[in-house]
Design a protein around this motif. Structure first.
Motif, mmCIF file in Angstrom:
data_model
loop_
_atom_site.group_PDB
_atom_site.id
_atom_site.type_symbol
_atom_site.label_atom_id
_atom_site.label_comp_id
_atom_site.label_asym_id
_atom_site.label_seq_id
_atom_site.Cartn_x
_atom_site.Cartn_y
_atom_site.Cartn_z
ATOM 1 N N LEU A 147 0.831 -1.291 -0.071
ATOM 2 C CA LEU A 147 0.069 0.040 -0.035
ATOM 3 C C LEU A 147 0.847 1.424 -0.092
ATOM 4 O O LEU A 147 0.483 2.432 -0.587
ATOM 5 C CB LEU A 147 -0.857 -0.044 1.292
ATOM 6 C CG LEU A 147 -1.746 1.099 1.399
ATOM 7 C CD1 LEU A 147 -2.792 1.225 -0.021
ATOM 8 C CD2 LEU A 147 -2.517 1.127 2.737
ATOM 9 N N ILE B 297 -6.045 4.693 -3.390
ATOM 10 C CA ILE B 297 -6.913 4.558 -2.203
ATOM 11 C C ILE B 297 -8.138 3.602 -2.655
ATOM 12 O O ILE B 297 -8.732 2.561 -2.391
ATOM 13 C CB ILE B 297 -7.501 5.794 -1.635
ATOM 14 C CG1 ILE B 297 -6.304 6.579 -0.905
ATOM 15 C CG2 ILE B 297 -8.826 5.566 -0.589
ATOM 16 C CD1 ILE B 297 -6.591 7.915 -0.298
ATOM 17 N N SER C 125 -7.345 0.193 -3.862
ATOM 18 C CA SER C 125 -7.174 -0.762 -2.552
ATOM 19 C C SER C 125 -8.548 -1.432 -2.174
ATOM 20 O O SER C 125 -8.765 -2.508 -1.529
ATOM 21 C CB SER C 125 -6.418 -0.170 -1.534
ATOM 22 O OG SER C 125 -7.188 0.818 -0.837
#
Length: 343
Positions: free
Chosen positions: A223, A294, A297
């Motif tokens: 991430l 974002i 994910s």
């Protein structure tokens, strides 16, 4: 047409070609302007106000007006304008300029003709801009950003995508450069090399640091790596501005009075212009390189993408395209195309 940074994007001396935008103090009382402003007291325009040659259709004193203006500038429909339609638009504007308009021509037609000409013809050289490097074509071809956000990148892929992104940016900047004042090609090369070196160095360095961080779980590490392109691209953008515009801090930029007359040059105006440019270059990649990681994910945890991993890249491309299409006009609308400094 005002001559700021990339064509209509040449706000407050933000162009890549150096110094034709104007601003700062230089004689006379009151406020001097970097660019000729609209007449004060003008009523708020409708969608198609009375036509003004070379002036924006939307009011530039508000963020919303500037946002609508730049949405118009990057309208991809102008990419499909034919050569005959372009000639008609140019001829219509020439007729207006010489007072020989045929009867029945509306403000809507005049604004449309000006939009077409400004999207395709360089205002300084009067040459046609190569389609992928027009401001109206910057969103779709700039999907190199998708490569920047790919997970599990190798050293080679990181270098390649950063280089490709900065190369495309350099081509757009050069194609839409301010050509009112001669600028050596070496200045563009210097800015390009500086941007590429800084982007690659920061991206590679941060990726190495993240990979060596033993405290992160593999998922957390992945991430974090997705957000590495933002500081790399933002730093490269600032480096590009500083390398190509640093001489203006020493020499200043031209300033105008209330009547649009050149009254001198100002280093104060140049400082303000470069600061606004740098801030814009930091804000511009933020939604593009922060929002997609974002969103992706979250989407990658859905059953749809888990069962169809081949769809991840197309979905990410669409997410990046939407983010970039929204981020570009938002970022370049932050500051007015003209600014004032008190004397």
């Amino acid at each position: 047409m005002s001559r700021h940074a990339p064509r209509e994007l040449r706000w407050a001396a933000a162009n890549e070609g150096g110094g034709a935008a104007r601003g700062g103090p230089g004689g006379g009382g009151g406020c001097l302007k970097w660019r000729l402003r609209r007449a004060k007291g003008m009523a708020e325009p409708a969608d198609y106000p009375p036509f003004q040659l070379g002036k924006p259709r939307f009011e530039q004193t508000s963020f919303y007006g500037r946002f609508r203006h730049f949405l118009d500038i990057i309208d991809p429909r102008t990419l499909f304008v034919t050569e005959s339609r372009l000639k008609e638009a140019v001829q219509l504007l020439e007729d207006y300029k010489h007072g020989t308009l045929p009867p029945g021509v509306t403000n809507k037609e005049l604004w449309g003709a000006q939009k077409i000409k400004q999207a395709i013809i360089h205002p300084d050289t009067n040459e046609t801009i190569f389609m992928p490097f027009r401001m109206s074509g910057i969103v779709c071809p700039n999907q190199a950003v998708v490569g920047l956000l790919l997970p599990n990148q190798t050293l080679a892929s990181t270098v390649f995508w950063q280089w490709l992104n900065q190369s495309h940016n350099a081509c757009v900047n050069y194609a839409n450069r301010n050509a009112t004042k001669p600028s050596p090609t070496s200045k563009f090369i210097q800015g390009y090399l500086g941007a590429v070196i800084s982007a690659v160095s920061i991206a590679v360095g941060l990726n190495v640091l993240v990979q060596r961080a033993n405290k992160f779980t593999p998922a957390t590490r992945l991430l974090i790596q997705r957000f590495v392109p933002f500081p790399a691209v933002a730093s490269a953008n600032i480096c590009n501005v500083v390398l190509m515009r640093h001489t203006e801090l020493e020499e200043g930029i031209d300033v105008l009075d209330n009547n649009g007359n050149i009254v001198g040059s100002s280093r104060i105006a140049a400082k303000h212009a470069l600061l606004e440019t740098a801030l814009t270059r930091v804000v511009l990649p933020m939604p593009i390189l922060v929002l997609p990681p974002i969103i992706m994910s979250i989407l990658e945890k859905t059953s749809l993408l888990r069962s169809r991993p081949r769809m991840i890249l197309p979905v990410q491309s669409l997410v990046c395209l939407a983010a970039f299409g929204l981020a570009l006009p938002l970022a370049i609308s932050l500051f007015p195309q003209m600014s004032e400094v008190s004397t």
